[in-house]
Motif scaffolding. Structure first.
Motif, PDB file in Angstrom:
ATOM      1  N   ASP A 217       3.599  -9.355   1.073  1.00  0.00           N
ATOM      2  CA  ASP A 217       4.418  -8.143   1.059  1.00  0.00           C
ATOM      3  C   ASP A 217       3.928  -7.272  -0.094  1.00  0.00           C
ATOM      4  N   LEU A 218       4.007  -5.971   0.065  1.00  0.00           N
ATOM      5  CA  LEU A 218       3.544  -5.074  -0.992  1.00  0.00           C
ATOM      6  C   LEU A 218       4.564  -4.888  -2.105  1.00  0.00           C
ATOM      7  N   VAL A 219       5.848  -4.911  -1.775  1.00  0.00           N
ATOM      8  CA  VAL A 219       6.899  -4.655  -2.769  1.00  0.00           C
ATOM      9  C   VAL A 219       7.561  -5.980  -3.144  1.00  0.00           C
ATOM     10  N   LEU A 220       7.455  -6.329  -4.415  1.00  0.00           N
ATOM     11  CA  LEU A 220       7.969  -7.611  -4.907  1.00  0.00           C
ATOM     12  C   LEU A 220       8.824  -7.385  -6.147  1.00  0.00           C
TER      13      LEU A 220
ATOM     14  N   ASP B  36       8.721  -8.782  -8.996  1.00  0.00           N
ATOM     15  CA  ASP B  36       8.018  -8.912 -10.277  1.00  0.00           C
ATOM     16  C   ASP B  36       6.607  -8.318 -10.248  1.00  0.00           C
ATOM     17  N   GLY B  37       6.360  -7.397  -9.354  1.00  0.00           N
ATOM     18  CA  GLY B  37       5.034  -6.803  -9.276  1.00  0.00           C
ATOM     19  C   GLY B  37       4.811  -6.238  -7.893  1.00  0.00           C
ATOM     20  N   ASP B  38       3.544  -6.155  -7.506  1.00  0.00           N
ATOM     21  CA  ASP B  38       3.281  -5.691  -6.153  1.00  0.00           C
ATOM     22  C   ASP B  38       2.208  -6.548  -5.493  1.00  0.00           C
TER      23      ASP B  38
ATOM     24  N   GLU C  67      -0.775   3.625  -0.232  1.00  0.00           N
ATOM     25  CA  GLU C  67      -0.516   2.251  -0.677  1.00  0.00           C
ATOM     26  C   GLU C  67      -1.211   1.251   0.244  1.00  0.00           C
ATOM     27  N   LYS C  68      -1.218   1.550   1.521  1.00  0.00           N
ATOM     28  CA  LYS C  68      -1.911   0.681   2.481  1.00  0.00           C
ATOM     29  C   LYS C  68      -3.415   0.686   2.218  1.00  0.00           C
ATOM     30  N   VAL C  69      -3.971   1.844   1.947  1.00  0.00           N
ATOM     31  CA  VAL C  69      -5.396   1.959   1.630  1.00  0.00           C
ATOM     32  C   VAL C  69      -5.698   1.206   0.342  1.00  0.00           C
ATOM     33  N   ARG C  70      -4.824   1.325  -0.626  1.00  0.00           N
ATOM     34  CA  ARG C  70      -4.982   0.603  -1.897  1.00  0.00           C
ATOM     35  C   ARG C  70      -5.039  -0.912  -1.638  1.00  0.00           C
ATOM     36  N   ALA C  71      -4.168  -1.402  -0.756  1.00  0.00           N
ATOM     37  CA  ALA C  71      -4.153  -2.830  -0.418  1.00  0.00           C
ATOM     38  C   ALA C  71      -5.470  -3.244   0.265  1.00  0.00           C
ATOM     39  N   LEU C  72      -5.952  -2.425   1.165  1.00  0.00           N
ATOM     40  CA  LEU C  72      -7.210  -2.727   1.833  1.00  0.00           C
ATOM     41  C   LEU C  72      -8.370  -2.729   0.834  1.00  0.00           C
ATOM     42  N   ASN C  73      -8.374  -1.767  -0.068  1.00  0.00           N
ATOM     43  CA  ASN C  73      -9.429  -1.704  -1.075  1.00  0.00           C
ATOM     44  C   ASN C  73      -9.372  -2.889  -2.031  1.00  0.00           C
TER      45      ASN C  73
END
Length: 123
Positions: A80-83, A85-87, A114-120
């Motif tokens: 999950d992206l939103v946690l 204690d962090g991301d 944010e999705k692109v950031r996760a892919l990168n």
């Protein structure tokens, strides 16, 4: 296209139902790390994935996910992206420093950047 939770649940259940019999024995050696602080969703994912014979471990925080990932090898991480204690992107970056396991991002975050950031980061 926006995927509703009900439609997602239906798609996963259909996919799991399509797993051929006998494949379960192969899946017994597969381990999946589920990182999600949404307990009902994490419980559902764990239950549905476990139906296939796959071992699952749920971590509700970034800290716990990193600890679990260093304790045992996983074949896949669902992050999950939103946690609390962090991301999930930071978790993905951390795991990528020492592991090439596939990472799937599962999140309600609608922000394209944010999705692109996760892919990168390696998802």
């Amino acid at each position: 296209m926006h995927l509703t939770p009900d439609r997602f649940e239906e798609l996963v259940a259909d996919a799991l139902d399509d797993i051929p019999e006998g494949l379960g024995a192969l899946m017994e050696n597969v381990a999946v790390l589920i990182l999600d602080d949404n307990a009902p969703l994490a419980d559902w994912l764990e239950r549905e994935i476990a139906r296939t014979g796959v071992t699952t471990v749920v971590a509700p925080t970034a800290e716990q996910a990193i600890a679990e990932a260093t304790r045992q090898p996983f074949d896949l991480a669902i992050v999950d992206l939103v946690l609390p204690d962090g991301d999930g992107v930071a978790v993905t970056e951390s795991i990528r420093e020492w592991s090439e396991m596939p990472i799937v991002v599962l999140s309600a975050v609608g922000d394209e950047a944010e999705k692109v950031r996760a892919l990168n980061a390696g998802a």
